[in-house]
Design an enzyme around this catalytic site. Structure first.
Site, PDB file in Angstrom:
ATOM      1  N   ARG A   1      10.303 -29.066  32.367  1.00 20.36           N
ATOM      2  CA  ARG A   1      10.272 -29.034  33.657  1.00 20.36           C
ATOM      3  C   ARG A   1      11.247 -29.551  34.271  1.00 20.36           C
ATOM      4  O   ARG A   1      11.562 -30.329  35.407  1.00 20.36           O
ATOM      5  CB  ARG A   1       9.741 -31.178  33.862  1.00 20.36           C
ATOM      6  CG  ARG A   1       8.539 -30.811  33.347  1.00 20.36           C
ATOM      7  CD  ARG A   1       7.727 -32.707  32.245  1.00 20.36           C
ATOM      8  NE  ARG A   1       8.921 -32.375  30.926  1.00 20.36           N
ATOM      9  CZ  ARG A   1       9.232 -33.606  30.156  1.00 20.36           C
ATOM     10  NH1 ARG A   1       8.202 -34.514  30.748  1.00 20.36           N
ATOM     11  NH2 ARG A   1       9.800 -33.708  29.807  1.00 20.36           N
TER      12      ARG A   1
ATOM     13  N   ALA B   1       3.944  -7.696  30.165  1.00 22.22           N
ATOM     14  CA  ALA B   1       2.958  -6.975  30.547  1.00 22.22           C
ATOM     15  C   ALA B   1       2.684  -5.368  30.946  1.00 22.22           C
ATOM     16  O   ALA B   1       3.983  -5.545  31.755  1.00 22.22           O
ATOM     17  CB  ALA B   1       1.713  -7.307  31.067  1.00 22.22           C
TER      18      ALA B   1
ATOM     19  N   GLY C   1      -1.438  -6.650  21.538  1.00 24.00           N
ATOM     20  CA  GLY C   1      -1.212  -6.087  22.919  1.00 24.00           C
ATOM     21  C   GLY C   1      -1.283  -4.180  22.934  1.00 24.00           C
ATOM     22  O   GLY C   1      -1.185  -4.074  22.146  1.00 24.00           O
ATOM     23  N   ASP C   2      -1.330  -4.032  24.482  1.00 24.22           N
ATOM     24  CA  ASP C   2      -0.956  -3.039  24.574  1.00 24.22           C
ATOM     25  C   ASP C   2      -3.012  -1.896  23.750  1.00 24.22           C
ATOM     26  O   ASP C   2      -2.088  -0.890  23.386  1.00 24.22           O
ATOM     27  CB  ASP C   2      -0.180  -1.968  23.939  1.00 24.22           C
ATOM     28  CG  ASP C   2       1.473  -2.760  24.376  1.00 24.22           C
ATOM     29  OD1 ASP C   2       0.732  -3.313  25.831  1.00 24.22           O
ATOM     30  OD2 ASP C   2       2.318  -1.899  23.941  1.00 24.22           O
ATOM     31  N   GLU C   3      -3.656  -3.254  23.649  1.00 22.88           N
ATOM     32  CA  GLU C   3      -5.159  -2.711  23.460  1.00 22.88           C
ATOM     33  C   GLU C   3      -6.011  -1.945  24.469  1.00 22.88           C
ATOM     34  O   GLU C   3      -6.223  -1.194  24.415  1.00 22.88           O
ATOM     35  CB  GLU C   3      -5.964  -3.630  23.462  1.00 22.88           C
ATOM     36  CG  GLU C   3      -5.360  -4.496  22.619  1.00 22.88           C
ATOM     37  CD  GLU C   3      -4.374  -6.097  22.497  1.00 22.88           C
ATOM     38  OE1 GLU C   3      -4.064  -6.115  23.709  1.00 22.88           O
ATOM     39  OE2 GLU C   3      -4.414  -6.751  21.888  1.00 22.88           O
TER      40      GLU C   3
ATOM     41  N   HIS D   1       0.345  -2.714  31.591  1.00 20.80           N
ATOM     42  CA  HIS D   1      -1.083  -2.210  31.757  1.00 20.80           C
ATOM     43  C   HIS D   1      -1.150  -0.930  32.605  1.00 20.80           C
ATOM     44  O   HIS D   1      -1.167  -0.797  33.883  1.00 20.80           O
ATOM     45  CB  HIS D   1      -1.818  -2.987  32.467  1.00 20.80           C
ATOM     46  CG  HIS D   1      -2.204  -4.290  32.008  1.00 20.80           C
ATOM     47  ND1 HIS D   1      -1.951  -5.583  32.778  1.00 20.80           N
ATOM     48  CD2 HIS D   1      -0.768  -4.430  30.650  1.00 20.80           C
ATOM     49  CE1 HIS D   1      -1.777  -6.726  31.459  1.00 20.80           C
ATOM     50  NE2 HIS D   1      -1.640  -6.405  30.680  1.00 20.80           N
ATOM     51  N   THR D   2      -1.996  -0.301  31.717  1.00 25.02           N
ATOM     52  CA  THR D   2      -2.146   1.677  32.581  1.00 25.02           C
ATOM     53  C   THR D   2      -3.387   1.645  32.906  1.00 25.02           C
ATOM     54  O   THR D   2      -3.516   1.421  32.168  1.00 25.02           O
ATOM     55  CB  THR D   2      -1.004   2.670  31.063  1.00 25.02           C
ATOM     56  OG1 THR D   2      -0.090   1.782  30.629  1.00 25.02           O
ATOM     57  CG2 THR D   2      -1.300   4.266  32.050  1.00 25.02           C
TER      58      THR D   2
HETATM   59  P1  GDP Z   1      -3.211  -2.480  27.931  1.00 22.95           P
HETATM   60  O1  GDP Z   1      -1.266  -3.212  27.890  1.00 22.95           O
HETATM   61  O2  GDP Z   1      -3.592  -3.512  27.033  1.00 22.95           O
HETATM   62  O3  GDP Z   1      -3.589  -2.667  29.384  1.00 22.95           O
HETATM   63  O4  GDP Z   1      -2.673  -1.469  27.285  1.00 22.95           O
HETATM   64  P2  GDP Z   1      -1.377  -0.196  27.908  1.00 22.95           P
HETATM   65  O5  GDP Z   1      -1.849  -0.623  29.234  1.00 22.95           O
HETATM   66  O6  GDP Z   1       0.003  -0.927  27.732  1.00 22.95           O
HETATM   67  O7  GDP Z   1      -1.266   0.893  26.536  1.00 22.95           O
HETATM   68  C1  GDP Z   1      -2.535   1.396  26.292  1.00 22.95           C
HETATM   69  C2  GDP Z   1      -2.852   2.318  26.725  1.00 22.95           C
HETATM   70  O8  GDP Z   1      -3.731   3.810  26.225  1.00 22.95           O
HETATM   71  C3  GDP Z   1      -2.379   3.091  27.966  1.00 22.95           C
HETATM   72  O9  GDP Z   1      -0.988   3.911  27.781  1.00 22.95           O
HETATM   73  C4  GDP Z   1      -3.757   3.931  28.524  1.00 22.95           C
HETATM   74  O10 GDP Z   1      -4.208   5.194  29.640  1.00 22.95           O
HETATM   75  C5  GDP Z   1      -4.714   4.679  26.943  1.00 22.95           C
HETATM   76  N1  GDP Z   1      -5.866   4.686  26.623  1.00 22.95           N
HETATM   77  C6  GDP Z   1      -6.577   3.438  27.196  1.00 22.95           C
HETATM   78  N2  GDP Z   1      -7.870   3.955  26.311  1.00 22.95           N
HETATM   79  C7  GDP Z   1      -8.218   5.314  25.617  1.00 22.95           C
HETATM   80  C8  GDP Z   1      -8.662   5.578  25.323  1.00 22.95           C
HETATM   81  O11 GDP Z   1      -9.704   5.439  24.641  1.00 22.95           O
HETATM   82  N3  GDP Z   1      -8.277   6.949  25.000  1.00 22.95           N
HETATM   83  C9  GDP Z   1      -7.138   6.787  24.761  1.00 22.95           C
HETATM   84  N4  GDP Z   1      -6.613   8.103  24.317  1.00 22.95           N
HETATM   85  N5  GDP Z   1      -6.152   6.724  25.581  1.00 22.95           N
HETATM   86  C10 GDP Z   1      -6.973   5.344  25.739  1.00 22.95           C
HETATM   87  P1  IMO Z   2       0.649  -6.190  27.397  1.00 23.48           P
HETATM   88  O1  IMO Z   2       0.313  -7.045  28.411  1.00 23.48           O
HETATM   89  C1  IMO Z   2       2.711  -5.478  23.718  1.00 23.48           C
HETATM   90  C2  IMO Z   2       6.025  -8.456  22.804  1.00 23.48           C
HETATM   91  C3  IMO Z   2       6.955  -7.876  22.767  1.00 23.48           C
HETATM   92  C4  IMO Z   2       8.104  -8.807  21.177  1.00 23.48           C
HETATM   93  C5  IMO Z   2       6.916 -10.281  21.689  1.00 23.48           C
HETATM   94  C6  IMO Z   2       7.704 -11.266  23.187  1.00 23.48           C
HETATM   95  O2  IMO Z   2       1.175  -4.863  27.808  1.00 23.48           O
HETATM   96  O3  IMO Z   2      -0.009  -6.015  26.281  1.00 23.48           O
HETATM   97  P2  IMO Z   2       8.563 -11.417  25.510  1.00 23.48           P
HETATM   98  O4  IMO Z   2       9.202 -10.425  26.296  1.00 23.48           O
HETATM   99  O5  IMO Z   2       7.208 -11.256  26.113  1.00 23.48           O
HETATM  100  O6  IMO Z   2       9.256 -12.669  25.107  1.00 23.48           O
HETATM  101  O7  IMO Z   2       8.356 -10.805  24.346  1.00 23.48           O
HETATM  102  O8  IMO Z   2       6.152  -9.772  22.697  1.00 23.48           O
HETATM  103  N1  IMO Z   2       5.284  -8.075  23.842  1.00 23.48           N
HETATM  104  C7  IMO Z   2       4.129  -7.656  24.277  1.00 23.48           C
HETATM  105  N2  IMO Z   2       4.194  -6.189  22.731  1.00 23.48           N
HETATM  106  N3  IMO Z   2       1.684  -5.438  24.871  1.00 23.48           N
HETATM  107  C8  IMO Z   2       2.206  -6.882  25.437  1.00 23.48           C
HETATM  108  O9  IMO Z   2       1.999  -6.536  26.614  1.00 23.48           O
HETATM  109  C9  IMO Z   2       3.362  -7.782  24.667  1.00 23.48           C
HETATM  110  N4  IMO Z   2       4.136  -8.792  26.304  1.00 23.48           N
HETATM  111  C10 IMO Z   2       4.933  -9.099  24.707  1.00 23.48           C
HETATM  112  O10 IMO Z   2       7.006  -6.782  22.367  1.00 23.48           O
HETATM  113  O11 IMO Z   2       7.888  -8.740  20.358  1.00 23.48           O
HETATM  114 MG    MG Z   3       0.407  -3.417  28.056  1.00 22.95          MG
END
Ligand code: GDP
Ligand code: IMO
Ligand code: MG
Length: 431
Positions: free
Chosen positions: A141, A39, A12-14, A41-42
């Site tokens: 269910r 989730a 996650g958070d990629e 997503h920034t």
């Molecule tokens: P998501 O959950 O996969 O959408 O990712 P998140 O938004 O939770 O976390 C990714 C963070 O990295 C966000 O704050 C983005 O603005 C930032 N981000 C995404 N791509 C890049 C990048 O190529 N470089 C940098 N420095 N930041 C990035």
């Molecule tokens: P995005 O879409 C990172 C992790 C939680 C926990 C596990 C289970 O932003 O990438 P949950 O509340 O889903 O039952 O928690 O999954 N987790 C994430 N970690 N990014 C996320 O979403 C996540 N969604 C769930 O931290 O370890």
């Molecule tokens: Mg995220």
């Protein structure tokens, strides 16, 4: 034209939000296929920041946005998210919500929180948003679906049946306050009024859009290693995060998907508990966290940081059938003289493997085997083309591509929408 899936390839958070926002420029409909407000997503555009929980990242560019049947929805949070965006001048009238998505009810949140407390050291580290309990009720269910919110009789009946059991749990097992039928029903109905215009047969809508030749993105939340079946169970979320879940979560056939773009950081982060072989020990972990701003969007928790794990990424390539990879946050690694990359795992019996272990104990006890690549020590923010990258940074990207046998089509060099370098298939994705 077949649909494209965007899927998280790590924990996650990629940077999925950012990549989907970018590809949305070139798309007509953007659909979320799994998860809920766990989730975060920034998206950063021209210095403005958007933090999305339920809504697909296409909303920032006012695309038609679908929340599919595979999602779970917290109605009050979704209404707040819609209002927040509308208040910032974003048109949200083309948000479509599946009536089959399940509703996160207040007891789900309470049970999620209380059960984590009860697990103590064995906790999962959930986002405490009620995700697990909601998907559990769906599978059992006894869930409440979005369409139930619009029929007062059905809604009350379902809440009543649920409360007969949930209140026993809340009071006797978790020592929490019981919930009251009428108050819950009224809260649901208030949200329902606001959500009514957004309800649609989203499976039909996406099918028609595909037939009309529209360009469709299917956006996954979380990441491959958090998948309920294929992730690092039990330290996973409760939905199908992998690309195969996109078809089921939206309600189209898998034959309608033509490409799968994996999103991975140039390093790895993980929030919550669970094994993490390449987690960095020592001060470099803090450096990566600070430079990458690795703090959770939803909970503000520190994300655990590690070096790139090619064993896990090769696994993600396999289980998602990736056709391209977006490698984000390469700029964060500019701070390091050398960058270790995990090529293999060493197992307890001393053997080495480049396949992701099928047995949990092998994964829990494996040691990463690193190759140390030279760093580049130059900022990347101003690179306009892949060719502008410092030699060592380009070699890092080529190395990943070579080891995975998947094209690295997009490279992230900063948080802003524009800070992505494209090559090969990536050029067509962003054109
Ligand atoms: P998501 O959950 O996969 O959408 O990712 P998140 O938004 O939770 O976390 C990714 C963070 O990295 C966000 O704050 C983005 O603005 C930032 N981000 C995404 N791509 C890049 C990048 O190529 N470089 C940098 N420095 N930041 C990035
Ligand atoms: P995005 O879409 C990172 C992790 C939680 C926990 C596990 C289970 O932003 O990438 P949950 O509340 O889903 O039952 O928690 O999954 N987790 C994430 N970690 N990014 C996320 O979403 C996540 N969604 C769930 O931290 O370890
Ligand atoms: Mg995220």
């Amino acid at each position: 034209m077949p649909a494209t899936v965007i899927v998280g390839a790590q924990w996650g958070d990629e940077g999925k939000g950012k990549i989907v926002d970018l590809l949305a420029q070139n798309s007509d409909v953007v659909c979320r296929y799994n998860g809920g407000p766990n989730a975060g997503h920034t998206i950063q555009v021209d210095g403005e920041t958007f933090k999305l929980r339920h809504l697909p990242a296409g909303i920032v560019s006012e695309k038609e946005c679908v929340i599919g049947a595979g999602c779970v929805v917290d109605p009050e949070e979704l209404v707040a998210e819609l209002d927040d965006l509308a208040g910032r001048g974003i048109a949200v009238d083309r948000v479509r919500l599946s009536g089959n998505a399940h509703v996160i009810m207040p007891w789900h949140r309470t049970i999620d929180q209380a059960s984590e407390r009860r697990l103590g050291k064995l906790r999962i580290g959930t986002t405490r948003r009620g995700i697990g309990p909601t998907y559990a009720d769906k599978a059992f269910r006894v869930g409440i679906r979005v369409q139930d919110l619009f029929d007062p009789k059905i809604l009350r009946q379902k809440i009543e049946v649920a409360l007969a059991e949930k209140n026993l749990w809340l009071e006797r097992v978790y020592g929490a306050e019981p919930l009251e039928l009428e108050e819950l029903a009224e809260r649901c109905e208030t949200c329902a009024q606001r959500l009514r215009p957004h309800i649609a047969d989203t499976s039909l809508l996406v099918d028609r859009a595909l037939r009309e030749g529209k360009r469709i993105l299917l956006e996954g939340a979380h990441g491959t290693l958090l998948d309920l079946d294929h992730g690092t169970y039990p330290f996973v979320t409760s939905s199908t995060t992998v690309a195969g879940g996109a078809a089921a979560g939206i309600g189209i056939g898998p034959t309608r998907i033509g490409a799968v773009v994996g999103v991975a950081k140039a390093y790895v982060t993980r929030v919550g508990e669970g094994p993490f072989p390449t987690e960095i020990e020592g001060p470099d972990q803090v450096r990566v966290r600070e430079l990458g701003g690795e703090f959770g969007t939803v909970t503000g928790r520190e994300r655990r940081c590690g070096w790139l794990d090619l064993v896990a990424l090769r696994y993600a390539t396999r289980v998602n059938g990736l056709t391209a990879l977006a490698l984000t946050k390469l700029d964060v690694l500019s701070a390091f003289d050398e960058v270790p990359v995990c090529l293999r795992y060493r197992l307890r019996d001393g053997t080495e493997t480049d396949d992701f272990p099928a047995h949990q104990s092998d994964f829990h006890h494996c040691e990463p085997v690193y190759e140390v690549l030279p760093g580049w020590r130059e900022p990347l923010e101003d690179c306009a083309e892949l060719e502008d990258l410092p030699e060592a940074a380009r070699r890092y990207v080529d190395f990943v591509e070579h080891m995975l046998d998947v094209e690295v089509s997009l490279v992230g060099t900063g948080a802003d929408r524009e800070q992505v370098l494209a090559r090969g298939r990536g050029a067509a994705l962003v054109r």
